[in-house]
Write a protein that holds these residues in place. Structure first.
Motif, PDB file in Angstrom:
ATOM      1  N   ALA A 126     -66.858  48.812 -15.323  1.00  0.00           N
ATOM      2  CA  ALA A 126     -65.478  49.709 -15.755  1.00  0.00           C
ATOM      3  C   ALA A 126     -65.449  48.400 -17.006  1.00  0.00           C
ATOM      4  CB  ALA A 126     -64.493  48.772 -14.193  1.00  0.00           C
ATOM      5  N   ILE A 127     -65.869  46.817 -16.825  1.00  0.00           N
ATOM      6  CA  ILE A 127     -65.249  45.961 -18.443  1.00  0.00           C
ATOM      7  C   ILE A 127     -65.945  46.446 -19.579  1.00  0.00           C
ATOM      8  CG2 ILE A 127     -65.025  44.260 -18.608  1.00  0.00           C
ATOM      9  CD1 ILE A 127     -64.994  42.803 -15.996  1.00  0.00           C
ATOM     10  N   GLU A 128     -67.318  46.673 -19.095  1.00  0.00           N
ATOM     11  CA  GLU A 128     -68.031  47.665 -20.331  1.00  0.00           C
ATOM     12  C   GLU A 128     -67.905  48.690 -20.676  1.00  0.00           C
ATOM     13  OE1 GLU A 128     -72.094  47.149 -18.199  1.00  0.00           O
ATOM     14  OE2 GLU A 128     -72.431  45.840 -18.424  1.00  0.00           O
ATOM     15  N   PHE A 129     -67.321  49.091 -19.540  1.00  0.00           N
ATOM     16  CA  PHE A 129     -66.610  50.491 -20.008  1.00  0.00           C
ATOM     17  C   PHE A 129     -65.698  49.997 -21.432  1.00  0.00           C
ATOM     18  CE2 PHE A 129     -64.020  54.678 -20.614  1.00  0.00           C
ATOM     19  CZ  PHE A 129     -65.185  55.184 -20.589  1.00  0.00           C
ATOM     20  N   ALA A 130     -64.897  49.191 -20.508  1.00  0.00           N
ATOM     21  CA  ALA A 130     -63.854  49.538 -21.140  1.00  0.00           C
ATOM     22  C   ALA A 130     -63.411  48.800 -23.377  1.00  0.00           C
ATOM     23  CB  ALA A 130     -62.996  48.433 -20.863  1.00  0.00           C
ATOM     24  N   VAL A 131     -64.947  47.922 -23.672  1.00  0.00           N
ATOM     25  CA  VAL A 131     -65.231  47.128 -24.738  1.00  0.00           C
ATOM     26  C   VAL A 131     -65.849  48.398 -25.087  1.00  0.00           C
ATOM     27  CG1 VAL A 131     -66.503  45.960 -25.353  1.00  0.00           C
ATOM     28  CG2 VAL A 131     -65.443  45.200 -23.093  1.00  0.00           C
ATOM     29  N   LYS A 132     -66.798  48.411 -24.300  1.00  0.00           N
ATOM     30  CA  LYS A 132     -66.948  50.163 -25.299  1.00  0.00           C
ATOM     31  C   LYS A 132     -66.368  51.394 -25.830  1.00  0.00           C
ATOM     32  CE  LYS A 132     -71.435  53.694 -25.411  1.00  0.00           C
ATOM     33  NZ  LYS A 132     -71.827  54.699 -24.581  1.00  0.00           N
ATOM     34  N   TYR A 133     -65.052  51.179 -25.373  1.00  0.00           N
ATOM     35  CA  TYR A 133     -64.276  52.588 -25.804  1.00  0.00           C
ATOM     36  C   TYR A 133     -62.906  51.616 -26.325  1.00  0.00           C
ATOM     37  CZ  TYR A 133     -68.130  55.733 -24.079  1.00  0.00           C
ATOM     38  OH  TYR A 133     -69.255  55.694 -23.765  1.00  0.00           O
ATOM     39  N   ASP A 134     -62.864  50.812 -26.421  1.00  0.00           N
ATOM     40  CA  ASP A 134     -61.501  50.428 -26.878  1.00  0.00           C
ATOM     41  C   ASP A 134     -61.220  50.473 -28.215  1.00  0.00           C
ATOM     42  OD1 ASP A 134     -59.527  48.440 -26.880  1.00  0.00           O
ATOM     43  OD2 ASP A 134     -60.575  46.849 -28.345  1.00  0.00           O
ATOM     44  N   ASP A 135     -60.275  50.822 -28.425  1.00  0.00           N
ATOM     45  CA  ASP A 135     -59.635  50.751 -30.176  1.00  0.00           C
ATOM     46  C   ASP A 135     -59.912  52.351 -30.717  1.00  0.00           C
ATOM     47  OD1 ASP A 135     -57.418  50.313 -31.578  1.00  0.00           O
ATOM     48  OD2 ASP A 135     -59.205  49.146 -32.897  1.00  0.00           O
ATOM     49  N   SER A 156     -50.625  46.369 -26.945  1.00  0.00           N
ATOM     50  CA  SER A 156     -51.484  45.757 -24.833  1.00  0.00           C
ATOM     51  C   SER A 156     -52.140  46.378 -25.081  1.00  0.00           C
ATOM     52  CB  SER A 156     -50.732  45.138 -24.172  1.00  0.00           C
ATOM     53  OG  SER A 156     -49.741  44.051 -24.977  1.00  0.00           O
ATOM     54  N   LYS A 157     -53.003  47.656 -25.897  1.00  0.00           N
ATOM     55  CA  LYS A 157     -53.705  48.634 -24.867  1.00  0.00           C
ATOM     56  C   LYS A 157     -54.910  47.819 -24.774  1.00  0.00           C
ATOM     57  CE  LYS A 157     -53.459  50.584 -28.756  1.00  0.00           C
ATOM     58  NZ  LYS A 157     -52.455  49.809 -29.679  1.00  0.00           N
ATOM     59  N   THR A 158     -55.149  47.244 -25.712  1.00  0.00           N
ATOM     60  CA  THR A 158     -56.731  46.296 -25.213  1.00  0.00           C
ATOM     61  C   THR A 158     -56.743  45.567 -23.943  1.00  0.00           C
ATOM     62  OG1 THR A 158     -57.803  46.440 -27.049  1.00  0.00           O
ATOM     63  CG2 THR A 158     -58.460  44.872 -26.103  1.00  0.00           C
ATOM     64  N   PRO A 159     -55.201  44.516 -23.905  1.00  0.00           N
ATOM     65  CA  PRO A 159     -55.273  43.233 -22.174  1.00  0.00           C
ATOM     66  C   PRO A 159     -55.630  44.839 -21.198  1.00  0.00           C
ATOM     67  CG  PRO A 159     -54.290  42.742 -24.296  1.00  0.00           C
ATOM     68  CD  PRO A 159     -54.449  43.219 -24.935  1.00  0.00           C
ATOM     69  N   ARG A 168     -61.280  47.702 -11.402  1.00  0.00           N
ATOM     70  CA  ARG A 168     -62.383  49.062 -10.969  1.00  0.00           C
ATOM     71  C   ARG A 168     -62.006  50.359 -12.116  1.00  0.00           C
ATOM     72  NH1 ARG A 168     -61.924  44.790  -8.417  1.00  0.00           N
ATOM     73  NH2 ARG A 168     -63.497  44.590  -7.013  1.00  0.00           N
ATOM     74  N   PHE A 169     -60.959  50.596 -12.863  1.00  0.00           N
ATOM     75  CA  PHE A 169     -60.515  51.796 -12.932  1.00  0.00           C
ATOM     76  C   PHE A 169     -61.808  51.708 -15.051  1.00  0.00           C
ATOM     77  CE2 PHE A 169     -57.213  50.742 -10.748  1.00  0.00           C
ATOM     78  CZ  PHE A 169     -56.552  52.747 -10.522  1.00  0.00           C
ATOM     79  N   LYS A 170     -62.302  52.754 -15.331  1.00  0.00           N
ATOM     80  CA  LYS A 170     -63.055  53.268 -16.381  1.00  0.00           C
ATOM     81  C   LYS A 170     -61.980  53.246 -17.357  1.00  0.00           C
ATOM     82  CE  LYS A 170     -67.635  54.403 -15.017  1.00  0.00           C
ATOM     83  NZ  LYS A 170     -68.114  54.722 -14.783  1.00  0.00           N
ATOM     84  N   VAL A 171     -61.533  52.674 -18.717  1.00  0.00           N
ATOM     85  CA  VAL A 171     -60.125  53.056 -19.219  1.00  0.00           C
ATOM     86  C   VAL A 171     -60.972  52.821 -20.806  1.00  0.00           C
ATOM     87  CG1 VAL A 171     -57.808  52.129 -19.495  1.00  0.00           C
ATOM     88  CG2 VAL A 171     -58.549  51.615 -17.347  1.00  0.00           C
ATOM     89  N   ALA A 172     -60.602  53.942 -21.279  1.00  0.00           N
ATOM     90  CA  ALA A 172     -60.325  53.835 -23.222  1.00  0.00           C
ATOM     91  C   ALA A 172     -58.616  54.018 -23.672  1.00  0.00           C
ATOM     92  CB  ALA A 172     -61.108  55.267 -23.264  1.00  0.00           C
ATOM     93  N   ASN A 173     -59.084  53.681 -24.954  1.00  0.00           N
ATOM     94  CA  ASN A 173     -57.458  53.465 -25.160  1.00  0.00           C
ATOM     95  C   ASN A 173     -57.692  53.693 -26.965  1.00  0.00           C
ATOM     96  OD1 ASN A 173     -57.792  50.908 -27.429  1.00  0.00           O
ATOM     97  ND2 ASN A 173     -58.709  50.178 -25.289  1.00  0.00           N
TER      98      ASN A 173
END
Length: 268
Positions: A126-135, A156-159, A168-173
């Motif tokens: 999930a952390i790797e997903f957030a980094v990959k699909y950030d911004d 505060s989308k990225t934080p 454990r959520f896969k998050v994109a912003n």
């Protein structure tokens, strides 16, 4: 130890027991190469234990085991004693010692280590997903995400993405900018997955001015201009109305508070 057999018996995968056995074997130098390890995983009944003890007796083998269910553990020890097969309980004595020392009852549930490992790797993913699909880096991630956060810059989308990833959520912003049409994928996902982050113009103006100062830039730049900010917020409102998603006012909320609200929305 040359040409000897060691049976590794477990009510789960048996990886822990096998690693311990290999560590012990390594202490016997060249004899390690002549030792065969036979792993017997997912043992759940006495019949299997009887077969293992019978084979171990014929092979002149040792049985090393990690059985957390007391009934199976005791049965194997008793049966092996009758057949004069040497056994070594890898985890049982430690569980007993912990129960006595801590005054609490063990779960006696096979496979709990693997469940913990799976939970850990799910968090890392999930952390790797957030980094990959950030911004908004790759719109294709929106279709794979559990949660999509949208908002203008400095909401505060990225934080938030990183905080929720640790849950454990896969998050994109996706940043919302008037001059840039939102990705079409944003309008294909279920509206429930999307969360709009709204902020007051005054609060955003202060945040952006401080951000510019910290970078050694002029705080009167267009980025912190109140008219420009109002334009961005108005465009944001149109986008979230088009999507039909939930909107949270983050003007005076900490990341943790906003994350808790998002988790509540997701659980409905």
């Amino acid at each position: 130890m040359n040409n000897r057999v060691i049976y590794v018996v477990s009510d789960s995968v048996g990886e822990t027991a096998e690693l311990v056995v290999k560590a012990a074997i390594s202490q016997f130098n060249g004899y390690a190469a002549g030792t065969m390890i036979k792993r017997i995983p997912y043992v759940e009944d006495k019949t299997t234990l009887e077969e293992v003890v019978s084979y171990a007796q014929m092979d002149g083998a040792i049985i090393c085991f990690t059985l957390v269910v007391p009934e199976l553990r005791n049965y194997l020890i008793q049966l092996a004693a009758v057949r004069k097969v040497p056994v070594h309980d890898i985890i049982g004595p430690l569980i007993d010692k912990m129960e006595t020392s801590y005054g609490i009852q063990a779960k006696y549930e096979p496979g709990r280590v693997r469940k913990l490992d799976e939970d850990y790797f799910k968090k890392v993913e999930a952390i790797e997903f957030a980094v990959k699909y950030d911004d908004g880096r790759d719109p294709r991630g929106l279709l794979k995400a559990d949660i999509i956060l949208i908002g203008v810059s400095r909401t505060s989308k990225t934080p938030l993405s990183q905080y929720l990833a640790h849950k454990r959520f896969k998050v994109a912003n996706v940043p919302i900018v008037p001059e840039v049409e939102p990705p079409e994928e944003l309008f294909k996902i279920p509206a429930k997955k999307c969360i709009g982050l709204r902020i007051s113009a005054e609060k955003l103006n202060n945040i952006r001015r401080e951000r510019l100062k910290s970078l050694g830039l002029n705080d009167q730049a267009i980025y912190a201009n109140i008219n420009r900010i109002n334009e961005e917020i108005a465009y944001f409102d149109k986008v979230v109305e088009r999507i039909g998603c939930s909107v949270i006012d983050v003007s005076n909320k900490a990341v943790e508070e906003t994350a808790n609200i998002i988790q509540t929305i997701m659980s409905k």
